[in-house]
Design a protein around this motif. Structure first.
Motif, PDB file in Angstrom:
ATOM      1  N   UNK A 354      37.588  44.354  35.290  1.00 27.53           N
ATOM      2  CA  UNK A 354      37.546  42.898  35.360  1.00 27.53           C
ATOM      3  C   UNK A 354      36.904  42.496  36.681  1.00 27.53           C
ATOM      4  N   UNK A 355      36.044  41.509  36.625  1.00 25.19           N
ATOM      5  CA  UNK A 355      35.420  40.991  37.842  1.00 25.19           C
ATOM      6  C   UNK A 355      36.253  39.848  38.406  1.00 25.19           C
ATOM      7  N   UNK A 356      36.341  39.789  39.720  1.00 24.85           N
ATOM      8  CA  UNK A 356      37.047  38.658  40.344  1.00 24.85           C
ATOM      9  C   UNK A 356      36.337  37.356  40.004  1.00 24.85           C
ATOM     10  N   UNK A 357      35.021  37.411  39.938  1.00 24.57           N
ATOM     11  CA  UNK A 357      34.213  36.231  39.607  1.00 24.57           C
ATOM     12  C   UNK A 357      34.562  35.022  40.462  1.00 24.57           C
ATOM     13  N   UNK A 358      34.891  35.259  41.730  1.00 19.95           N
ATOM     14  CA  UNK A 358      35.032  34.127  42.656  1.00 19.95           C
ATOM     15  C   UNK A 358      33.690  33.402  42.683  1.00 19.95           C
ATOM     16  N   UNK A 359      33.744  32.083  42.726  1.00 21.40           N
ATOM     17  CA  UNK A 359      32.457  31.372  42.599  1.00 21.40           C
ATOM     18  C   UNK A 359      31.581  31.530  43.830  1.00 21.40           C
ATOM     19  N   UNK A 360      32.163  31.667  45.002  1.00 19.27           N
ATOM     20  CA  UNK A 360      31.327  31.968  46.166  1.00 19.27           C
ATOM     21  C   UNK A 360      31.097  33.471  46.208  1.00 19.27           C
ATOM     22  N   UNK A 361      29.850  33.883  46.203  1.00 18.73           N
ATOM     23  CA  UNK A 361      29.560  35.314  46.260  1.00 18.73           C
ATOM     24  C   UNK A 361      29.806  35.821  47.683  1.00 18.73           C
ATOM     25  N   UNK A 362      29.884  37.141  47.829  1.00 20.94           N
ATOM     26  CA  UNK A 362      30.086  37.725  49.161  1.00 20.94           C
ATOM     27  C   UNK A 362      28.865  37.424  50.034  1.00 20.94           C
ATOM     28  N   UNK A 363      29.107  37.056  51.254  1.00 16.76           N
ATOM     29  CA  UNK A 363      27.996  36.744  52.153  1.00 16.76           C
ATOM     30  C   UNK A 363      28.451  36.883  53.600  1.00 16.76           C
ATOM     31  N   UNK A 449      33.406  45.921  43.906  1.00 21.65           N
ATOM     32  CA  UNK A 449      34.482  46.581  43.170  1.00 21.65           C
ATOM     33  C   UNK A 449      35.214  45.644  42.205  1.00 21.65           C
ATOM     34  N   UNK A 450      35.663  46.221  41.114  1.00 18.35           N
ATOM     35  CA  UNK A 450      36.339  45.468  40.057  1.00 18.35           C
ATOM     36  C   UNK A 450      37.836  45.807  40.068  1.00 18.35           C
ATOM     37  N   UNK A 451      38.568  45.200  39.132  1.00 19.02           N
ATOM     38  CA  UNK A 451      39.940  45.662  38.877  1.00 19.02           C
ATOM     39  C   UNK A 451      39.864  47.079  38.308  1.00 19.02           C
ATOM     40  N   UNK A 452      40.847  47.913  38.683  1.00 18.17           N
ATOM     41  CA  UNK A 452      40.848  49.309  38.218  1.00 18.17           C
ATOM     42  C   UNK A 452      41.101  49.397  36.711  1.00 18.17           C
ATOM     43  N   UNK A 523      42.591  43.747  43.273  1.00 21.13           N
ATOM     44  CA  UNK A 523      42.483  42.611  42.364  1.00 21.13           C
ATOM     45  C   UNK A 523      43.872  42.016  42.224  1.00 21.13           C
ATOM     46  N   UNK A 524      43.905  40.708  42.135  1.00 18.19           N
ATOM     47  CA  UNK A 524      45.170  39.976  41.971  1.00 18.19           C
ATOM     48  C   UNK A 524      46.216  40.805  41.208  1.00 18.19           C
ATOM     49  N   UNK A 525      47.338  41.055  41.828  1.00 20.12           N
ATOM     50  CA  UNK A 525      48.397  41.870  41.206  1.00 20.12           C
ATOM     51  C   UNK A 525      48.390  43.297  41.669  1.00 20.12           C
ATOM     52  N   UNK A 526      47.241  43.745  42.204  1.00 19.57           N
ATOM     53  CA  UNK A 526      47.104  45.059  42.827  1.00 19.57           C
ATOM     54  C   UNK A 526      47.628  46.188  41.936  1.00 19.57           C
ATOM     55  N   UNK A 527      47.161  46.197  40.695  1.00 14.52           N
ATOM     56  CA  UNK A 527      47.501  47.274  39.769  1.00 14.52           C
ATOM     57  C   UNK A 527      48.691  46.981  38.883  1.00 14.52           C
ATOM     58  N   UNK A 528      49.523  46.028  39.294  1.00 18.71           N
ATOM     59  CA  UNK A 528      50.708  45.753  38.482  1.00 18.71           C
ATOM     60  C   UNK A 528      50.328  45.239  37.102  1.00 18.71           C
ATOM     61  N   UNK A 529      49.320  44.379  37.042  1.00 19.75           N
ATOM     62  CA  UNK A 529      48.947  43.789  35.752  1.00 19.75           C
ATOM     63  C   UNK A 529      48.683  44.842  34.700  1.00 19.75           C
TER      64      UNK A 529
END
Ligand code: FES
Length: 934
Positions: A354-363, A449-452, A523-529
């Protein structure tokens, strides 16, 4: 080569100002505006998918990232900054403030532009009319409220901010497009731009690299390769203890372990020139065998990704079998307990990338200041950890590096990585110039990096009475080419997901394995999800086998205060405590709400079963527990100072990226100091301005930095009282039994005995100017993040599933959250709704797809599919009434937690509807259609 010189100049109006701008062939409106310094226009995708760049052209909303600039002549462009100002916001901008209609706010400038064109008659059609504007944070309910004129926020009286829905301090700047994000400022010197040549191979070694032709290209200042890279190994994943992650990465590595990994970087006058020069870099590769499946990767004979490294140096558990971390532990005897159990269930569940898809890209933008210090302005959740690691990798004294963030446009864990700062540092040190590296949306999908992805096998055993007797979780995760967060996510994923249940016989087998895929990360939840998806699905199946209600099965087995929270070692977590406990309330709240028709008309309107014989209805629930901050240390050092105008200056290291900590920090300080949040000015996330802060991850912003700020504010209050007493004649003159000196807006009120015998006591106000005349007044506060508490979430869905198409309609969505004292109800509701929306995307359709050779095929938001306004149901959000003994004023964290129970609750509802259980995320239409057919 096209250039500005070969284009033409267009003359147009922007926000009431006449502008003449050079336009290159093929250039779009967004880049013309940004190059002209119009930063109220944002870049989210450059493909017309997200709407962050929305502007009006002659009153019509358009996506400026795909609107041809050559058509600009004589047109009038209106951005969010042209709709209104902080002093005089447009009504729709004020409505977004009043409704708390944003979190990170990166989508907001575009969202308000689109919203400004809507009328009351459009309010019923928002799902269609807002389809061109994505929001990754809010879950859209608050945006809908804003457009429909619903106000959710309040203006608190002095000293009462905690517990109220105060607005974010930056609200008016965000909605009027003036709040600065990472790249929203004009460089005082000519910027250079950086572009990266990515590996075309999943596994290869650079045999030779010739950059001479690229270096000779117009505008090129430097071409960087592995020959220029520091030799210090590091990890892009950042934690308080740098040894939590394996040292397996180089700034530029001659060994390429996934497609897209840096081979070279060009630094040039423009992005276009930098990209053109990439084509002139000549590389000879030695191709190496690759492996893409973690199960195969850990077998003997598999190609090794980091076989040349050692466990001692790099902290990779087993480099000889591609295993970065492994955990195998047991308490009791699981096999014997399973054999003796009245009922057993087992299954294997799989989760996707899963991609975080934050609207601001890394910069990142970097430069050398007048003293020759390196300055990095970056989109990071962890500026202090970035500073420390950049200094470590480049061998710089820590004090010669400054890292800071402005407002960050979303993170969700994706910005707990060092992905752009190192390369910018290399380029700045090489050229001595200011250098910018801005990732594209394509980069966000192909190299960030994506969610694992995980495979989770769960086996459960229970007595006929529904008491768990055996639990076995066997987890395998694909950490991709590098092990950033691969260790931490593995341990965390199996922790609270299993320790929330009492069971005497538990076994956990978990491994985090390298492959030649795109790296995974935080990624949000850090593996718990992922593991909660497996465990809660298995618990649901167990309830069915036992003929028990799923709520009741949970009640019989969840830990309660006094129970140890055990994974496999009863002694392992000495710092994890019950500061409060509201899981029982969450179960009750959700169960009751699910059984009762909602009196919210919007919820009731959606709770209608579609007509037709192919629709089946089902309900499902799931729970999740989370520790309210990361283990092994999380530190915040803060300060609060009194100003001569009676306001307060706060310095705190936590970054604001939509987590809402700035708002809550202001509330905490204002409440302790008897004033209103608007009199508290917060300076944050700057290594030169604030004292140390580990960073904004692990949901620590409220519970760690918040607690440090609370301590600082309380100390300052005491110091103010003491000084006021000194100035008014000392404590001896204070009336016995009278009110204690009180800190109020503007100073301290001291009640003292009358100077006239027999007279009434006097109330003396010692104002800030008087207090400060005797010297500055400030106080520091610190917190080390321990002991840790636990928070809980329970989610339930009622769904209708169309067996003929696989379509899922969410008729009811209910979440109860145990967040301790609710510091800001509207903000907390927004976090729950936003987490739920992101989890619905994860559950139903989001997936970063790779082909069989590790090539990412979902490189645009359009085919990745982030939930739109129309995709997200109205979630009923309920709060347990608890007060946490460990958190600030009784609060617990609630940023990541709401995400975790959503996918299994939805899966359990689909199972109930179809009679068949989904075992794989996303539960896409085609998968459910096949499932419905058995
Ligand atoms: Fe909409 Fe963050 S608030 S993307």
């Amino acid at each position: 080569m096209p250039s500005r010189a070969s284009g033409r100049t267009v003359s147009f109006e922007v926000d009431g100002r006449q502008l003449d701008a050079p336009v290159a062939p093929g250039q779009v409106l967004r880049t013309v505006l940004r190059e002209a310094g119009v930063h109220s226009v944002k870049k989210g995708c450059d493909a017309g998918d997200c709407g962050a760049c929305s502007v009006l052209v002659d009153g019509e909303p358009v996506h400026s990232c795909i609107w041809p600039a050559h058509r600009l002549d004589g047109r009038a462009v209106t951005t969010a900054a042209g709709l209104g100002t902080v002093e005089h916001p447009h009504p729709v901008q004020q409505a977004f403030v009043d409704a708390a209609g944003f979190q990170c706010g990166f989508c907001t400038a575009g969202m308000v532009v689109t919203a400004s064109t809507l009328t009351e008659a459009d309010h019923d059609d928002l799902p269609r009319l807002l389809k061109g504007n994505l929001c990754r944070c809010t879950g859209y309910r608050a945006i809908g409220d804003a457009i429909c004129g619903v106000a959710n926020t309040t203006t608190p009286a002095a000293g009462t901010a905690v517990g109220q829905s105060t607005t974010a301090p930056a609200a008016l700047r965000v909605v009027t497009g003036g709040e600065e994000y990472t790249l929203d400022f004009r460089s005082p010197t000519k910027l250079l731009h950086l572009a990266v040549l990515g590996s075309p191979h999943p596994h290869a070694r650079v045999v030779s690299i010739d950059v001479s032709a690229a270096e000779a290209m117009p505008g090129v200042h430097a071409v960087l390769t592995h020959h220029d890279s520091p030799a210090t190994l590091f990890s892009t994943g950042r934690h308080e203890d740098r040894e939590d992650d394996p040292d397996d990465s180089l700034v530029i590595d001659p060994v390429l372990r996934f497609r897209g990994q840096r081979v070279a970087a060009v630094v040039a006058e423009s992005v276009r020139e930098a990209r053109l020069a990439l084509d002139a870099v000549v590389v000879e590769y030695e191709l190496l065998p690759a492996v893409f499946d973690p199960e195969q990767a850990r077998r003997p004979g598999a190609p090794l990704l980091h076989g040349e490294k050692t466990s001692e140096v790099s902290r990779i558990a087993f480099p000889e079998r591609n295993t970065v971390a492994a955990m195998h532990g047991e308490t009791g005897d699981v096999e014997a307990a399973l054999a003796a159990a009245d009922v057993t269930v087992e299954g294997t569940w799989r989760t996707q990338r899963v991609s975080h898809a934050a609207l601001e890209t890394h910069a990142t933008r970097g430069w050398l200041d007048d003293d020759g210090r390196l300055v990095l302005r970056t989109s990071s959740q962890v500026p202090f950890l970035v500073r420390d690691e950049v200094a470590h990798v480049f061998g710089l004294p820590q004090e010669s590096v400054r890292v800071f963030t402005k407002r960050v446009g979303g993170g969700f864990g994706g910005k707990q990585e060092l992905l752009t700062e190192d390369l910018v540092t290399l380029a700045v040190l090489r050229t001595g110039r200011a250098v910018q590296y801005e990732m594209s949306r394509d980069d966000e999908f192909t190299v960030v990096p994506t969610r694992h992805p995980m495979r989770v096998r769960v086996r459960l055993g229970a007595t006929r009475d529904g008491l768990l007797t055996a639990m076995h979780v066997d987890q395998l995760m694909d950490t991709g080419a590098y092990g950033n967060h691969g260790i931490g996510v593995m341990y965390h994923s199996v922790h609270e997901s299993t320790s929330v249940y009492r069971c005497e016989n538990k076994r956990v087998d978990a491994e985090s394995v390298y492959t030649n895929n795109l790296p995974s990360g935080a990624f949000r939840g850090y593996g718990l999800g992922q593991v909660v998806f497996g465990v809660e699905s298995a618990m649901d199946e167990l309830a069915r086998e036992l003929g028990l209600d799923p709520f009741e099965l949970r009640r019989r087995n969840v830990v309660v205060p006094g129970d140890p929270m055990v994974v496999t070692d009863p002694d392992e977590e000495t710092d994890l405590l019950y500061g409060s406990y509201g899981l029982d309330q969450c179960l009750d709240l959700v169960e009751r709400a699910l059984a009762t028709p909602s009196d919210d008309p919007a919820v009731a309107a959606a709770d209608v079963v579609p007509e037709g014989p192919s629709w089946s209805v089902g309900t499902g629930m799931a729970l999740a527990m989370i520790a309210t901050m990361p283990p092994r240390g999380h530190f915040a050092d803060t300060s609060v100072a009194l100003r001569s105008d009676g306001g307060y200056d706060v310095a705190v290291g936590t970054a604001e990226f939509g987590n809402g900590t700035t708002t809550v920090h202001g509330q905490l300080v204002a409440t302790v100091l008897g004033t209103t949040p608007d009199r508290v000015t917060i300076r944050q996330s700057d290594t030169d301005v604030a004292r140390y802060d580990t960073g904004a991850f692990g949901s620590a912003g409220v519970v760690v930095a918040g607690k440090a700020l609370l301590a600082a504010a309380q100390k300052l209050r005491a110091a103010m009282v003491e000084r006021a007493l000194d100035l008014t004649g000392g404590a001896a003159s204070v009336v016995d039994g009278g009110p204690l000196p009180e800190v109020v807006t503007g100073g301290v009120v001291v009640t003292r005995a009358s100077r006239t015998p027999g007279g009434d006591p006097e109330h003396v106000v010692v104002d800030a100017g008087q207090l400060l005349a005797a010297g500055p007044l400030s106080a520091d506060g610190s917190h080390d993040g321990t002991p840790r508490s636990v928070a809980f979430n329970v989610h339930a869905f009622r769904v209708a599933v169309d067996r003929s198409t696989g379509e899922v309609r969410m008729l009811r969505s209910i979440q109860a959250a145990d967040a301790g004292t609710v510091l800001n109800p509207e903000q907390l509701r927004g976090q729950v709704e936003g987490g739920t929306a992101q989890a619905i995307g994860t559950a139903l359709y989001e997936e970063v797809l790779l082909d069989e050779e590790g090539r990412v095929t979902t490189t645009a938001l359009r085919n990745y599919r982030v939930p739109k306004f129309s995709d997200v149901p109205r979630t009923e959000v309920l709060f347990a009434a608890t007060h946490d003994d460990l958190g600030p004023l009784g609060a617990k964290s609630m940023s990541e937690a709401p995400y975790n129970p959503v996918a299994p609750a939805l899966a359990n509802a689909i199972r109930d509807a179809l009679g068949m259980r989904p075992h794989e995320l996303p539960m896409s239409r085609d998968r459910l259609w096949r499932l419905a057919r058995g």
